[in-house]
Scaffold this active site. Sequence first.
Site, PDB file in Angstrom:
ATOM      1  N   ASP A 146      49.612  38.264  40.053  1.00 30.22           N
ATOM      2  CA  ASP A 146      48.908  38.510  38.809  1.00 30.22           C
ATOM      3  C   ASP A 146      49.841  39.338  37.931  1.00 30.22           C
ATOM      4  O   ASP A 146      49.995  40.527  38.145  1.00 30.22           O
ATOM      5  CB  ASP A 146      47.609  39.256  39.105  1.00 30.22           C
ATOM      6  CG  ASP A 146      46.803  39.522  37.855  1.00 30.22           C
ATOM      7  OD1 ASP A 146      47.180  39.026  36.776  1.00 30.22           O
ATOM      8  OD2 ASP A 146      45.798  40.231  37.956  1.00 30.22           O
ATOM      9  N   ASP A 200      49.783  40.736  35.008  1.00 29.89           N
ATOM     10  CA  ASP A 200      49.135  41.360  33.855  1.00 29.89           C
ATOM     11  C   ASP A 200      49.600  42.786  33.628  1.00 29.89           C
ATOM     12  O   ASP A 200      48.955  43.555  32.953  1.00 29.89           O
ATOM     13  CB  ASP A 200      47.619  41.309  33.996  1.00 29.89           C
ATOM     14  CG  ASP A 200      47.114  42.205  35.126  1.00 29.89           C
ATOM     15  OD1 ASP A 200      47.933  42.697  35.915  1.00 29.89           O
ATOM     16  OD2 ASP A 200      45.903  42.403  35.210  1.00 29.89           O
TER      17      ASP A 200
END
Length: 104
Positions: free
Chosen positions: A30, A32
Amino acid sequence: MSTDARSGGPQADAARGARAESRCRAVLFDLDGTLLDTAGDLAQALDRLRAENGLPPLGRDRIRSFVSNGATALVRLAFPSVPEAKFLELRARLLELYGAAVCV
C-alpha cells in the site's frame, strides 16, 4: 537414519520452507505514504493534468492531505464540478501521468 519433514532437522526446515513458498503468490504494498512518500509524484501528476486543462497548479501542500484518499478524491479536488464522463477521463489520465513518473 533419514529425517523427514515430520520429525525435524534440516530436511524438515526445507520442506516447511517449500510449502510456505508455494502458498505465496504475490506481495502487495500500500503505497499511500506508509512505505514511500508518493505525495510529490501525485501532486506533480495532478498539477500537470490541471495544466493540460488550462488550470493553474494546486501545489503539493494543498494536494498532500488528499493523497491517501486515492485518485478519485484527487480528481474531485482538482476538478470539483465536471460531468461524470469527463471525470472518468480525467481520472484515467491522472493515473497515466502518475504511472509514467512515479517515484522520480
